[in-house]
Design a protein around this motif. Structure first.
Motif, short mmCIF file in Angstrom:
data_model
loop_
_atom_site.label_atom_id
_atom_site.label_comp_id
_atom_site.label_asym_id
_atom_site.label_seq_id
_atom_site.Cartn_x
_atom_site.Cartn_y
_atom_site.Cartn_z
N GLY A 191 -17.50 3.88 4.98
CA GLY A 191 -17.29 3.23 3.68
C GLY A 191 -15.84 2.98 3.30
O GLY A 191 -15.57 2.17 2.45
N VAL A 192 -14.93 3.68 3.93
CA VAL A 192 -13.52 3.38 3.65
C VAL A 192 -12.73 3.35 4.94
O VAL A 192 -12.94 4.16 5.82
CB VAL A 192 -12.81 4.45 2.78
N THR A 193 -11.85 2.44 5.03
CA THR A 193 -10.92 2.43 6.15
C THR A 193 -9.54 2.08 5.62
O THR A 193 -8.54 2.57 6.12
CB THR A 193 -11.33 1.41 7.23
N SER A 194 -9.55 1.28 4.57
CA SER A 194 -8.27 0.78 4.09
C SER A 194 -7.92 1.45 2.76
O SER A 194 -8.80 1.79 1.98
CB SER A 194 -8.43 -0.73 3.92
N ILE A 195 -6.63 1.61 2.54
CA ILE A 195 -6.17 2.24 1.29
C ILE A 195 -6.61 1.42 0.08
O ILE A 195 -6.92 1.96 -0.98
CB ILE A 195 -4.63 2.42 1.37
N ASP A 196 -6.72 0.10 0.27
CA ASP A 196 -7.19 -0.76 -0.83
C ASP A 196 -8.58 -0.33 -1.31
O ASP A 196 -8.90 -0.44 -2.48
CB ASP A 196 -7.33 -2.21 -0.36
N ASP A 197 -9.41 0.12 -0.36
CA ASP A 197 -10.78 0.51 -0.72
C ASP A 197 -10.74 1.60 -1.80
O ASP A 197 -11.54 1.59 -2.72
CB ASP A 197 -11.55 1.06 0.49
N PHE A 198 -9.81 2.53 -1.67
CA PHE A 198 -9.73 3.63 -2.64
C PHE A 198 -9.33 3.10 -4.02
O PHE A 198 -9.84 3.52 -5.03
CB PHE A 198 -8.71 4.68 -2.20
N ARG A 199 -8.37 2.18 -3.99
CA ARG A 199 -7.89 1.62 -5.26
C ARG A 199 -9.05 0.90 -5.96
O ARG A 199 -9.30 1.10 -7.14
CB ARG A 199 -6.73 0.67 -5.01
N ILE A 200 -9.77 0.12 -5.17
CA ILE A 200 -10.87 -0.66 -5.73
C ILE A 200 -11.97 0.28 -6.25
O ILE A 200 -12.60 0.01 -7.27
CB ILE A 200 -11.41 -1.67 -4.69
N MET A 201 -12.17 1.40 -5.57
CA MET A 201 -13.21 2.35 -6.01
C MET A 201 -12.80 3.11 -7.26
O MET A 201 -13.61 3.85 -7.81
CB MET A 201 -13.53 3.33 -4.89
N GLY A 202 -11.55 3.00 -7.66
CA GLY A 202 -11.14 3.65 -8.91
C GLY A 202 -10.34 4.93 -8.71
O GLY A 202 -10.20 5.72 -9.65
N GLY A 259 0.83 -1.21 0.00
CA GLY A 259 0.00 0.00 0.00
C GLY A 259 0.86 1.26 0.00
O GLY A 259 0.57 2.23 -0.71
N LEU A 260 1.93 1.23 0.78
CA LEU A 260 2.83 2.40 0.83
C LEU A 260 3.50 2.58 -0.53
O LEU A 260 3.58 3.71 -1.05
CB LEU A 260 3.89 2.22 1.92
N GLN A 261 3.94 1.46 -1.11
CA GLN A 261 4.59 1.55 -2.43
C GLN A 261 3.61 2.09 -3.46
O GLN A 261 3.97 2.91 -4.29
CB GLN A 261 5.08 0.17 -2.86
N TRP A 262 2.37 1.61 -3.38
CA TRP A 262 1.33 2.07 -4.33
C TRP A 262 1.17 3.59 -4.23
O TRP A 262 1.07 4.29 -5.25
CB TRP A 262 0.01 1.35 -4.03
N THR A 297 -6.85 7.00 -8.15
CA THR A 297 -5.44 6.80 -8.50
C THR A 297 -4.59 7.02 -7.25
O THR A 297 -4.97 7.78 -6.35
CB THR A 297 -5.00 7.83 -9.56
N ALA A 298 -3.43 6.38 -7.25
CA ALA A 298 -2.51 6.52 -6.12
C ALA A 298 -2.12 7.99 -5.93
O ALA A 298 -2.03 8.49 -4.81
CB ALA A 298 -1.27 5.67 -6.36
N GLU A 299 -1.91 8.65 -7.05
CA GLU A 299 -1.46 10.04 -6.98
C GLU A 299 -2.49 10.94 -6.29
O GLU A 299 -2.15 11.80 -5.49
CB GLU A 299 -1.24 10.54 -8.41
N ALA A 300 -3.77 10.72 -6.64
CA ALA A 300 -4.82 11.54 -6.02
C ALA A 300 -4.97 11.19 -4.55
O ALA A 300 -5.17 12.08 -3.72
CB ALA A 300 -6.15 11.33 -6.75
N ASN A 359 -8.82 13.50 -8.10
CA ASN A 359 -8.68 12.33 -8.97
C ASN A 359 -8.93 12.69 -10.43
O ASN A 359 -8.21 12.25 -11.33
CB ASN A 359 -9.65 11.23 -8.52
N ALA A 360 -9.94 13.54 -10.64
CA ALA A 360 -10.22 13.98 -12.00
C ALA A 360 -9.03 14.76 -12.56
O ALA A 360 -8.62 14.56 -13.70
CB ALA A 360 -11.49 14.83 -12.03
N GLN A 361 -8.45 15.63 -11.73
CA GLN A 361 -7.28 16.40 -12.17
C GLN A 361 -6.14 15.47 -12.60
O GLN A 361 -5.49 15.69 -13.61
CB GLN A 361 -6.74 17.29 -11.04
N VAL A 362 -5.94 14.44 -11.79
CA VAL A 362 -4.85 13.50 -12.10
C VAL A 362 -5.16 12.79 -13.42
O VAL A 362 -4.31 12.75 -14.33
CB VAL A 362 -4.68 12.46 -10.96
N LEU A 363 -6.39 12.28 -13.54
CA LEU A 363 -6.72 11.52 -14.75
C LEU A 363 -6.69 12.41 -15.99
O LEU A 363 -6.25 11.98 -17.06
CB LEU A 363 -8.10 10.87 -14.62
N HIS A 364 -7.13 13.65 -15.85
CA HIS A 364 -7.15 14.54 -17.02
C HIS A 364 -5.73 14.92 -17.44
O HIS A 364 -5.51 15.34 -18.57
CB HIS A 364 -8.00 15.79 -16.74
#
Ligand code: GLU
Length: 477
Positions: free
Chosen positions: A253-264, A59-62, A266-269, A319-324
């Motif tokens: 709805g979120v506690t773990s960093i994985d939850d964010f990844r699964i929700m779509g 998770g830290l590496q991600w 980006t690591a950067e955001a 996240n939108a800024q990162v993706l754009h």
């Protein structure tokens, strides 16, 4: 030399609070040209698991957080912890306490009845050797407690909260530093003792952690003093709160960093958002920044004391800024696996895939939106209400018939955009409708609805995979 550490307990997946603490530690280390270390606090054998250690490191590496040196494994340092406990016992600063669970419970019960905060009443602080022998003869085991005098004053200058002051009386009585064990042994060392011994051994200069550890800091400062060790500087970061101002919990709805990844996300955001949970960027600087950019700007002066409210709309915006900002190549790399997961046959032609990414990229907020928006390019969508209505408009189907006729004589490969415009104009003319009717009808036929990305590019992509003509045909059959 600034040396900071993250000391996660591997009792669960990488928690958002731990990730935020990691980000602050990392930013501070990088801003000072210092080092960021890891210590895995796995002394709770029952609850710790190597799968969680793995998850935390990944998770830290991600998130883009790297660390110096090999992570320290706390359970491998029990001998050093026990040596420190022996020092405290020998100095008379710690002692064996034989109070059993039933007695502890009775003590708490009595305190509750008097409306007092639960605390250990230090009753075994001055046992005589005869009393100790008697408890041992009963077969009782002992914990080891560190003496905390009621009137001791503990002070430190917190990098976030300023001057801090605690009184010994507020620390819950003499503190257990080793679990129960037979009286000739030293039981498993506990967190506060182990953390102090390890932080000192690792030459940690600054301990940066959540404010839920403030009382531990007071206790740990007493241990530093008792062991003759130099204490680090402390910084306690504010809690992460939900929209209602309560501590963020599983219910949000979120506690773990994985939850964010699964929700779509980006690591950067996510990394960007973590740094904004408590830290505010200097005036005139935008909130969208990378970890490396933030490291140039970070200081504890701009970390607030008040709880940091979790704000989904800001995370979505980031996240939108990162993706754009991503190139079509970057988008494709992240989206292609998601498309394959959906069971879609992704065309081998890379330029087609890149063009699709370019088309949908500007409207993505979450990565998974890139699945939803790519759907009509991989599956033939049903005709929705608005599409059916459009196809009932006078001249609409005739225009489609003319377009199909033209496509038979003047084959369109999907590459020449001017040719596409001419085809549409000619079909509209032949059907005696405005070009806008032709365009809306084409959109209805291709996408099954009247909303969607740029029409000519959409048509071009579908034409390249031979999917435009069948979609036009089904509207007139
Ligand atoms: N293992 C502790 C935790 O995860 C570490 C706290 C600290 O940083 O000292 O909360």
């Amino acid at each position: 030399m600034v040396r900071v550490r993250l000391a996660p307990s591997p009792t669960g997946t990488l928690h958002i609070g731990t990730a935020r603490t990691a980000v602050f530690n990392w930013l501070f280390a990088r801003s000072q040209g210092g080092e960021f270390l890891l210590r895995i606090e796995d002394t709770d054998k029952e609850r710790s698991g190597s799968e969680f250690t793995q998850n935390i490191l990944e998770g830290l590496q991600w998130l883009g957080i790297d660390w110096n040196e090999k992570p320290v494994i706390q359970s491998e340092r029990v001998d050093q912890h026990q040596d420190a406990i022996r020092v405290l016992l020998n100095k008379g600063l710690a002692y064996r306490c034989y109070v059993n669970d039933v007695e502890l419970e009775a003590m708490r019960h009595a305190q509750r009845a008097l409306n007092q905060a639960p605390r250990y009443d230090n009753r075994h602080r001055h046992l005589t050797p005869e009393q100790e022998d008697a408890f041992q003869a009963e077969g009782r085991e002992a914990v080891i407690r560190f003496r905390i005098h009621n009137n001791v004053e503990i002070e430190w200058n917190d990098l976030v909260r300023g001057p801090m002051r605690w009184q010994g009386v507020d620390l819950g009585g003499d503190m257990v530093i080793a679990r129960r064990a037979p009286a000739d042994q030293i039981g498993d060392p506990l967190y506060n003792l182990a953390a102090v011994v390890d932080d000192a051994a690792m030459n940690i200069s600054h301990v940066i952690r959540g404010e839920d550890h403030i009382a531990n800091t007071a206790k740990q400062l007493l241990l530093y003093d008792a062991l003759g060790l130099i204490a680090p500087t402390f910084a306690h970061t504010p809690l992460i709160l939900n929209a209602d101002g309560r501590k963020l919990s599983k219910r949000d709805g979120v506690t773990s960093i994985d939850d964010f990844r699964i929700m779509g996300y980006t690591a950067e955001a996510v990394a960007n958002y973590m740094m904004l949970l408590g830290w505010s960027v200097p005036e005139g600087v935008g909130e969208r920044c990378t970890l490396a950019q933030a490291a140039e700007l970070f200081s504890f002066k701009r970390v607030g004391k008040a709880g940091a409210r979790f704000d989904w709309s800001k995370l979505n915006w980031l996240n939108a800024q990162v993706l754009h900002g991503w190139t079509s190549e970057q988008l494709l790399e992240s989206l292609c696996p998601l498309w394959v997961d959906r069971g879609w046959k992704v065309p081998a032609k890379r330029s087609w895939c890149l063009e699709l990414c370019k088309l949908i990229g500007p409207s993505l907020i979450l990565l998974k939106d890139g699945v939803e928006q790519a759907l009509p390019f991989f599956e033939r969508p049903d005709l929705q209400e608005d599409a059916n209505q459009q196809l009932e408009v006078e001249g609409s189907k005739t225009a489609i018939i003319h377009l199909l006729d033209l496509l038979q004589t003047e084959f369109w490969s999907g590459s020449d955009m001017n040719q596409a415009q001419v085809l549409l104009e000619n079909a509209a003319k032949a059907a005696e409708v405005k070009k806008s009717v032709m365009m809306r009808s084409l959109r209805a036929a291709l996408l099954g609805c009247l909303q969607g990305p740029d029409l000519i590019t959409t048509w071009s992509l579908l034409a390249q995979i031979g999917e435009d003509v069948p979609r036009l045909q089904r509207c007139i059959s």
